[in-house]
Each structure stands twice: as C-alpha cells, then as structure tokens.
Design an enzyme around this catalytic site. Structure first.
Site, PDB file in Angstrom:
ATOM      1  N   LYS A  38      85.735  41.024  45.262  1.00  0.00           N
ATOM      2  CA  LYS A  38      87.091  39.943  44.939  1.00  0.00           C
ATOM      3  C   LYS A  38      87.436  41.136  43.608  1.00  0.00           C
ATOM      4  O   LYS A  38      88.013  42.001  42.839  1.00  0.00           O
ATOM      5  CB  LYS A  38      87.832  39.481  45.348  1.00  0.00           C
ATOM      6  CG  LYS A  38      89.054  38.878  44.019  1.00  0.00           C
ATOM      7  CD  LYS A  38      89.485  37.457  44.532  1.00  0.00           C
ATOM      8  CE  LYS A  38      89.013  36.232  43.709  1.00  0.00           C
ATOM      9  NZ  LYS A  38      89.443  36.122  42.504  1.00  0.00           N
ATOM     10  N   SER A  39      86.124  41.392  42.355  1.00  0.00           N
ATOM     11  CA  SER A  39      86.261  41.362  41.253  1.00  0.00           C
ATOM     12  C   SER A  39      85.953  42.434  41.176  1.00  0.00           C
ATOM     13  O   SER A  39      86.847  43.720  40.210  1.00  0.00           O
ATOM     14  CB  SER A  39      85.242  40.930  40.904  1.00  0.00           C
ATOM     15  OG  SER A  39      84.939  39.543  40.741  1.00  0.00           O
ATOM     16  N   ARG A  43      88.543  45.923  40.153  1.00  0.00           N
ATOM     17  CA  ARG A  43      88.523  46.650  38.970  1.00  0.00           C
ATOM     18  C   ARG A  43      87.866  48.453  39.132  1.00  0.00           C
ATOM     19  O   ARG A  43      88.502  49.070  38.534  1.00  0.00           O
ATOM     20  CB  ARG A  43      87.144  46.268  38.675  1.00  0.00           C
ATOM     21  CG  ARG A  43      86.836  45.644  37.545  1.00  0.00           C
ATOM     22  CD  ARG A  43      85.626  44.600  37.867  1.00  0.00           C
ATOM     23  NE  ARG A  43      85.567  43.330  36.171  1.00  0.00           N
ATOM     24  CZ  ARG A  43      86.059  41.918  36.580  1.00  0.00           C
ATOM     25  NH1 ARG A  43      86.446  41.676  37.941  1.00  0.00           N
ATOM     26  NH2 ARG A  43      85.760  41.065  35.036  1.00  0.00           N
ATOM     27  N   GLY A 111      94.685  35.031  38.491  1.00  0.00           N
ATOM     28  CA  GLY A 111      93.894  35.462  37.472  1.00  0.00           C
ATOM     29  C   GLY A 111      93.921  36.999  36.553  1.00  0.00           C
ATOM     30  O   GLY A 111      93.589  37.431  35.615  1.00  0.00           O
ATOM     31  N   ARG A 140      98.156  28.243  34.105  1.00  0.00           N
ATOM     32  CA  ARG A 140      96.176  29.069  33.092  1.00  0.00           C
ATOM     33  C   ARG A 140      96.749  29.938  32.179  1.00  0.00           C
ATOM     34  O   ARG A 140      97.516  30.073  31.484  1.00  0.00           O
ATOM     35  CB  ARG A 140      95.594  29.737  35.056  1.00  0.00           C
ATOM     36  CG  ARG A 140      95.360  29.098  35.651  1.00  0.00           C
ATOM     37  CD  ARG A 140      95.109  29.706  36.660  1.00  0.00           C
ATOM     38  NE  ARG A 140      93.703  30.393  36.323  1.00  0.00           N
ATOM     39  CZ  ARG A 140      92.422  30.594  36.863  1.00  0.00           C
ATOM     40  NH1 ARG A 140      93.461  31.678  37.919  1.00  0.00           N
ATOM     41  NH2 ARG A 140      91.336  31.013  36.786  1.00  0.00           N
ATOM     42  N   SER A 184      82.862  34.605  30.127  1.00  0.00           N
ATOM     43  CA  SER A 184      84.219  34.752  30.241  1.00  0.00           C
ATOM     44  C   SER A 184      84.285  36.188  31.011  1.00  0.00           C
ATOM     45  O   SER A 184      84.985  37.593  30.332  1.00  0.00           O
ATOM     46  CB  SER A 184      85.685  34.010  30.657  1.00  0.00           C
ATOM     47  OG  SER A 184      86.218  34.634  31.036  1.00  0.00           O
ATOM     48  N   ASP A 334      82.293  30.322  41.008  1.00  0.00           N
ATOM     49  CA  ASP A 334      82.895  30.407  41.870  1.00  0.00           C
ATOM     50  C   ASP A 334      82.403  29.537  43.303  1.00  0.00           C
ATOM     51  O   ASP A 334      83.142  29.541  44.135  1.00  0.00           O
ATOM     52  CB  ASP A 334      83.566  31.851  41.726  1.00  0.00           C
ATOM     53  CG  ASP A 334      84.429  32.229  41.544  1.00  0.00           C
ATOM     54  OD1 ASP A 334      85.021  31.113  40.042  1.00  0.00           O
ATOM     55  OD2 ASP A 334      85.300  33.107  40.870  1.00  0.00           O
TER      56      ASP A 334
HETATM   57  C1  S3P Z   1      86.403  36.830  37.689  1.00  0.00           C
HETATM   58  C2  S3P Z   1      85.928  35.962  36.652  1.00  0.00           C
HETATM   59  C3  S3P Z   1      85.829  34.953  36.546  1.00  0.00           C
HETATM   60  C4  S3P Z   1      86.035  34.378  38.375  1.00  0.00           C
HETATM   61  C5  S3P Z   1      87.117  34.872  38.480  1.00  0.00           C
HETATM   62  C6  S3P Z   1      86.851  36.264  38.774  1.00  0.00           C
HETATM   63  C7  S3P Z   1      86.902  38.562  37.435  1.00  0.00           C
HETATM   64  O1  S3P Z   1      86.574  33.391  35.761  1.00  0.00           O
HETATM   65  O2  S3P Z   1      86.110  32.697  38.294  1.00  0.00           O
HETATM   66  O3  S3P Z   1      87.335  34.628  40.135  1.00  0.00           O
HETATM   67  O4  S3P Z   1      86.497  39.052  38.231  1.00  0.00           O
HETATM   68  O5  S3P Z   1      86.163  38.996  35.906  1.00  0.00           O
HETATM   69  P1  S3P Z   1      86.422  33.494  34.271  1.00  0.00           P
HETATM   70  O6  S3P Z   1      85.615  35.046  34.108  1.00  0.00           O
HETATM   71  O7  S3P Z   1      87.305  33.168  34.045  1.00  0.00           O
HETATM   72  O8  S3P Z   1      85.009  32.547  34.397  1.00  0.00           O
END
Ligand code: S3P
Length: 447
Positions: A38-39, A43, A111, A140, A184, A334
C-alpha cells in the site's frame, strides 16, 4: 463441521463475514500471493504524477486507498490509466504543475493520501485546495503535518484541533530542518515532498527510523536524497526534477502478516507467501514472530526496483510470549493487531508497549483489539500505550466488529480460524481498503 465455512452476507450498507472452522483439525497449506504494498502504491502514483514523462507501475494495490490517491491526482491534471488491472500507466505533469482542482479532494479512509498530498499541495503557489476524508480520517490528527508545513511557510486552515476538512493556499515554501517528535513515515514523507520545491535542503530527523519507501523512490526518480541512518534523518535537495520510472510494487508485508500468523497458530499448517516486500524498515513482524519461536524462513531473496523482496515460508509451531517496544514499533506498527492474535496462542504474557500511535490509526486499535478479542475470550488488557495478552487460552466464536478498520477486520478473521464455534465479523467490507481479495484467499487456504 468437517470443512471450514466462510460466508459473506450483505445488508444495504455493510457486509458480515461469518467463519466457522472445521471441528476436526483442518489443514492450512499452500502458496499465496498478497496484493501490492500500500505504501509503495501510493508513492508510485504520486511521484509518477509529479514526474516528467511516463511512469509504468506493475503490481499496484487495487484497494480503496490507492484509488483515493489516484482520484485526487486525476482531479489535479495527472493522467492515470484505469485501475482495473494492477498494471497502471501514469502520465506525469512535472513538478509544481498540479492544477487547482474544481472540487473538494476526497482522501477517503487514507491517512497516507491526505498527509503526503498535503506536502505536495502546500508547495504549489497560487493554487487553492480543499481536502476531506471519511468519518475515520476526519477524526485523525493532522497537526503533525500541518505544524512543520506551516514552519516552511504553508497556509493551511483546519477544523479546531487540527482535523480535516482542510484548505490549503499553496505557497513557495522555505526549506527546513525538522526534528519530528514521532517516528512517522507519513510526517517524514509529507515534509520531504514539500521540500522538493523549496530551494535548498529540507531534512526530517525522527526519534526512530520509520519506513523509507519515499527516500528510495525519490532517489530512483532522480531527486537528490541524503539518508543519515545514525541521525535517523533524510534530506531532499530542492528544487528537484523527477523523471518517470518503471516501478514494480512488491507484495505487502502488512497483508502477508495475516497468513504468517494464521500458519503459525493453526496446527499442522504450512504456507508460502510469495513475492513479499522485506524492506528492513518493515520487517518488525518477522523479528517479533521469530522472537516468539515461530518457524519462519525467507526464500528466494532478491531486490526488485530498489526494494528487497522474498518468499516467506511459515510452519505452525508452539509460540512463546515476548515483549516488544521501542525502536521496533515503527517497523511493525500496522501488524500489531494480528500480532495480538498470535499472542493469544503463545505461552506466557506478551507485552506490547510504546505503541500509543495505534490509538490514532483507522480506529483506536488498542481499544478495539482489547474489546473484540476480549469478547472472544482472550485474556487481554489495554494500556495507554499498548496491550498485555496472556496466551494459552482458547477463543470462542461470537459477534465482533471491525469498527470499519481494515486491519481489525482481517485480524479478527484470523482469530476466528482458531475459535470454537462461529464468529461473525460486522463491517467486514473494510478489508477492501488494503486487501480486496482477502476473503477469496482465506477460502483458498482453508480448503
Ligand atoms: C504509512 C505509514 C504508517 C502506517 C500507514 C502507512 C505510509 O503511518 O501506519 O499504514 O505509507 O507512510 P505513520 O507514518 O503515521 O506511522
């Protein structure tokens, strides 16, 4: 019951997932592939959109969250091929060229979409943007990104307390050195993306290292990126120029974690999860399960477009309790809900601490896991910054709720595999945020 029954039923607005495990031992065996990370998916869409030229992405996660990112980028002028196959083409419009959208941008439940995109939007002079999200995202905290962006000169309006909807009047930003109070990747990536257009060096230092996909991908797209592991910092030099790339997204270790825990706790199980991203900033779950004596081996290790990848073999074993806290937490943040499920089957008391961030995820994951696993009979205590779980008991199927949180829905489904009787998970549709084919794979590994 000789076979495990898995049923999905719908009301007008929600889905129920009912799981009744076979009463005699059932085998959990085979090879599975998990959807794209997902991350990395978010990106690749974002960098593709602000690069010059074409970005070819394969293995993109077709979940709700990347769809939110793609829709926002399309509303600002990027051309993204339809997300109906995991091979997606992005025609970039070049850095600083996102157009003012004619409507409110909707980040949905994501988020990552909201926080990373804020960095991009705040640094687009003369353009005005408004962003919102679903009920969970609107509760959030956004000050964690608004504060550093404002220190760079950004103009952002927000609801009291720092919640979305948010409005942004883009500005030419100043570079900065930001010491983040939290580890984070979303905060770090937001500030680095804002720094792409600021003239000079923008640095983010963190108390512990968070996932580094942004740094890796920015460098691959041609930005000057300096990583200092000792200072736990990352720097971009602006103004940057990015060029479209080919990105191969590996399978998401956060999705693989459900099958790792399932294979570890179901007797006589063996699963191989293929093509999983094993970036060291994400492998805390492997380290934690190994600390718990899980039988896990990495096979076929390789590097694919700058990210380490492997196949992960997991066999059932008697787990033992462990204590996790400190620097490992951002590496498995996560995966803590499903790790709590593993702890129910470990000998002794598992302590998870320094994880207060879980309270501000898609749901309050500390409170929700304590209440829902508690309903199933687990011995689980909630602490301000974590959980304490005494293993060795048994779970009993009952009615539980995902609280619309994808990782809770799937963690409870794994818990249900080992429960006596039937578990019904309310609002199970949440899984499609990060893992649309979860139930199909659950069915395939159980039969
Ligand atoms: C993420 C970073 C994490 C993670 C989220 C995805 C990202 O959050 O919990 O599911 O893609 O950068 P934080 O950066 O707020 O810890």
């Amino acid at each position: 019951m000789t076979t495990t029954t898995i049923t999905l039923s719908n009301t007008e607005s929600h889905q129920f997932l009912t799981i009744q495990p076979a009463s005699s031992a059932f085998s959990l065996r085979g090879r599975v592939r998990v959807p794209g990370d997902k991350s990395i998916s978010h990106r690749s869409l974002m960098l593709g959109a602000i690069a010059t030229g074409t970005t070819e992405i394969s293995g993109l996660l077709l979940g709700e969250d990347p769809r939110s990112t793609a829709a926002c980028l399309t509303a600002m002028g990027a051309t993204i091929s339809p997300l109906n196959s995991d091979h997606v083409t992005v025609q970039g419009i070049g850095i600083g060229a996102l157009q003012e959208p004619k409507a409110v941008l909707d980040a949905g439940n994501s988020g990552t979409t909201m926080r990373l995109m804020l960095g991009l939007l705040a640094s687009h002079p003369d353009r005005f943007f408004t962003m919102t999200g679903d009920e969970s995202l609107r509760s959030r905290p956004m000050l964690r990104v608004i504060n550093p962006l404002q220190a760079m000169g950004a103009q952002i309006w927000h609801r009291s307390g720092g919640y979305a909807p948010l409005s942004i009047q883009g500005q030419l930003l100043k570079p900065m050195h930001y010491q983040s109070p939290i580890a984070s990747a979303q905060v770090k990536s937001c500030v680095l993306l804002a720094g792409l257009m600021a003239e000079g060096r923008t640095t983010v230092a963190e108390p512990a290292r968070s996932r580094d996909h942004s740094e890796r991908m920015l460098a691959a797209f041609g930005a000057e990126v300096i990583v200092d592991p000792e200072a736990k910092s990352a720097t971009v030099v602006g103004p940057a120029r990015l060029t479209g790339q080919t990105v191969v997204v590996p399978g998401d270790i956060s999705s693989a974690a459900f099958w790792m825990v399932a294979a570890a706790i179901v007797p006589d199980a063996e699963l191989v999860i293929e093509n999983v991203g094993v970036n060291p900033t994400r492998t805390g779950i492997l380290a934690a399960l190994q600390m718990m004596d899980a039988d896990i081996t990495l096979e076929n290790e390789r590097v694919v477009t700058g990210e380490p990848v492997a196949d992960i073999r997991v066999k059932s074993s008697q787990l033992k309790a462990c204590t996790i806290g400190g620097e490992i937490i951002p590496r498995l943040i996560d995966e803590i809900p499903v790790l709590a499920v593993a702890a129910v089957f470990a000998e002794g008391t598992t302590v998870i601490k320094d994880a207060a961030e879980l309270r501000v995820k898609e749901s309050d994951r500390i409170a929700v896991m304590a209440s829902e696993l508690g309903k199933m009979g687990a011995t689980i205590t909630e602490h301000t910054d974590g959980l304490e779980i005494t293993g060795g008991g048994t779970l009993t199927g009952t009615e539980v709720d995902s609280y619309t949180d994808h990782r809770i829905a799937m963690s409870l489904a794994i818990a249900a595999l080992t429960a006596k009787g039937t578990t019904t998970i309310h609002r199970a549709e949440a899984a499609s945020i990060s893992y649309p084919s979860f139930v199909a794979t659950l069915r395939s590994v159980c039969h």
